[in-house]
Design an enzyme around this catalytic site. Sequence first.
Site, PDB file in Angstrom:
ATOM      1  N   SER A  30     -13.806   8.822 -16.509  1.00  0.00           N
ATOM      2  CA  SER A  30     -15.016   8.084 -17.340  1.00  0.00           C
ATOM      3  C   SER A  30     -14.351   6.305 -17.880  1.00  0.00           C
ATOM      4  O   SER A  30     -14.783   5.982 -18.224  1.00  0.00           O
ATOM      5  CB  SER A  30     -14.914   8.882 -18.069  1.00  0.00           C
ATOM      6  OG  SER A  30     -13.269   8.963 -18.787  1.00  0.00           O
ATOM      7  N   ASP A  81      -7.507   1.890 -11.126  1.00  0.00           N
ATOM      8  CA  ASP A  81      -8.264   3.014 -11.101  1.00  0.00           C
ATOM      9  C   ASP A  81      -7.797   3.424 -12.843  1.00  0.00           C
ATOM     10  O   ASP A  81      -6.306   3.250 -13.006  1.00  0.00           O
ATOM     11  CB  ASP A  81      -8.275   3.989 -10.448  1.00  0.00           C
ATOM     12  CG  ASP A  81      -8.827   5.223 -10.009  1.00  0.00           C
ATOM     13  OD1 ASP A  81      -9.521   5.644 -10.859  1.00  0.00           O
ATOM     14  OD2 ASP A  81      -8.788   5.588  -8.726  1.00  0.00           O
ATOM     15  N   ASP A  84      -5.120  11.187 -14.286  1.00  0.00           N
ATOM     16  CA  ASP A  84      -5.373  13.230 -14.914  1.00  0.00           C
ATOM     17  C   ASP A  84      -4.311  11.981 -16.156  1.00  0.00           C
ATOM     18  O   ASP A  84      -3.581  12.819 -16.924  1.00  0.00           O
ATOM     19  CB  ASP A  84      -5.785  13.900 -14.208  1.00  0.00           C
ATOM     20  CG  ASP A  84      -6.860  13.851 -13.684  1.00  0.00           C
ATOM     21  OD1 ASP A  84      -7.839  14.057 -13.984  1.00  0.00           O
ATOM     22  OD2 ASP A  84      -6.725  13.404 -12.657  1.00  0.00           O
ATOM     23  N   GLY A  97     -11.843  14.209 -10.989  1.00  0.00           N
ATOM     24  CA  GLY A  97     -13.178  13.708 -10.999  1.00  0.00           C
ATOM     25  C   GLY A  97     -13.298  14.215  -9.488  1.00  0.00           C
ATOM     26  O   GLY A  97     -14.331  14.431  -8.702  1.00  0.00           O
ATOM     27  N   GLU A 103      -9.798   7.238  -3.233  1.00  0.00           N
ATOM     28  CA  GLU A 103      -8.902   6.969  -4.143  1.00  0.00           C
ATOM     29  C   GLU A 103      -7.489   6.203  -3.663  1.00  0.00           C
ATOM     30  O   GLU A 103      -6.944   5.413  -3.653  1.00  0.00           O
ATOM     31  CB  GLU A 103      -8.806   7.873  -5.518  1.00  0.00           C
ATOM     32  CG  GLU A 103      -9.754   7.902  -6.292  1.00  0.00           C
ATOM     33  CD  GLU A 103      -9.403   8.481  -7.719  1.00  0.00           C
ATOM     34  OE1 GLU A 103     -10.888   8.681  -8.588  1.00  0.00           O
ATOM     35  OE2 GLU A 103      -8.916   9.163  -7.417  1.00  0.00           O
ATOM     36  N   LYS A 121      -2.637  10.624 -21.837  1.00  0.00           N
ATOM     37  CA  LYS A 121      -2.056  11.017 -19.898  1.00  0.00           C
ATOM     38  C   LYS A 121      -0.882  10.534 -19.732  1.00  0.00           C
ATOM     39  O   LYS A 121      -0.110  11.372 -18.670  1.00  0.00           O
ATOM     40  CB  LYS A 121      -3.307  10.427 -19.270  1.00  0.00           C
ATOM     41  CG  LYS A 121      -4.501  10.372 -19.967  1.00  0.00           C
ATOM     42  CD  LYS A 121      -5.204  11.496 -19.046  1.00  0.00           C
ATOM     43  CE  LYS A 121      -7.146  11.266 -18.934  1.00  0.00           C
ATOM     44  NZ  LYS A 121      -7.256  10.323 -18.175  1.00  0.00           N
TER      45      LYS A 121
HETATM   46  C1  5RP Z   1     -11.375  10.996 -10.533  1.00  0.00           C
HETATM   47  C2  5RP Z   1      -9.436  10.452 -10.943  1.00  0.00           C
HETATM   48  C3  5RP Z   1      -9.884   9.603 -12.039  1.00  0.00           C
HETATM   49  O1  5RP Z   1      -9.110   8.641 -12.349  1.00  0.00           O
HETATM   50  C4  5RP Z   1      -9.013  10.697 -12.771  1.00  0.00           C
HETATM   51  O2  5RP Z   1      -9.801  12.307 -13.309  1.00  0.00           O
HETATM   52  C5  5RP Z   1      -9.182  10.112 -14.828  1.00  0.00           C
HETATM   53  O3  5RP Z   1     -10.380  10.224 -15.363  1.00  0.00           O
HETATM   54  P1  5RP Z   1     -10.900  10.004 -17.000  1.00  0.00           P
HETATM   55  O4  5RP Z   1     -10.830   8.280 -16.598  1.00  0.00           O
HETATM   56  O5  5RP Z   1     -12.417  10.057 -16.706  1.00  0.00           O
HETATM   57  O6  5RP Z   1      -9.888  10.344 -17.141  1.00  0.00           O
HETATM   58  O7  5RP Z   1      -8.667  10.750 -10.568  1.00  0.00           O
HETATM   59  O8  5RP Z   1     -11.238  11.607  -8.913  1.00  0.00           O
END
Ligand code: 5RP
Length: 219
Positions: A30, A81, A84, A97, A103, A121
Amino acid sequence: MDANAKKRLAAQASLEFIPPGTTLGVGTGSTVNQLVELLPDIRDRIDQVVSSSRATTRLLEQQGFEVLTLNEAGAIDVYIDGADEATKRLHLIKGGGGALTREKVLAGAARRFVCIVDDSKLVGMLGEFPLPIEVIPMAQEFVAGKLVKLRGRPVWREDFVTDNGNHILDVHGLQIGNPIELESRLNQIPGIVTVGIFAQRPADVLLIAGDDGVREIRA
Ligand code: 5RP
């Protein structure tokens, strides 16, 4: 400020790390989705784009970008990127995700890895967020058994198949005091494709958006 506004702020701040002529790697999630919405504003600075997931590719194409494979693009100048969890040492947990394998490949191929997060985070120690691990389906139970021996509680992410046709185990209960060592140890288990700890190749820049604006931590 709500979480979405913070994600937008972090995404906005990351545009500064994209100089003219950039081959850009784009993550998944997101926070990155907010970045994708902003990219048309700086289209003239972007030479080539590589994506970390089918979901991100779709969004990039909707914005009119032609998405290349890593094989076609060669190296990546800047990879942006989300995460979490992130620490001040720029170690990350990723894979919420489910896109962790591609990634990790793009982060590894990038000259510079810029991670964008909202301040929820940022943690002192990784592990409260269940650690995603991508596994080959036939090895799932074998790998789960090994993770239990390491005092983790692996939970199969039901009804989820990665872009690579694999499964995800989300491992609860790990306190990751030494992320580099644990990443290395888990990488030795046959059947594991990718571990969601990004410590051996950490971020180079962490942009953390909070109520007071964006804070930057560099390696
Ligand atoms: C996807 C990831 C995302 O970068 C991680 O989940 C963060 O997502 P978000 O920006 O929705 O909090 O690693 O595989």
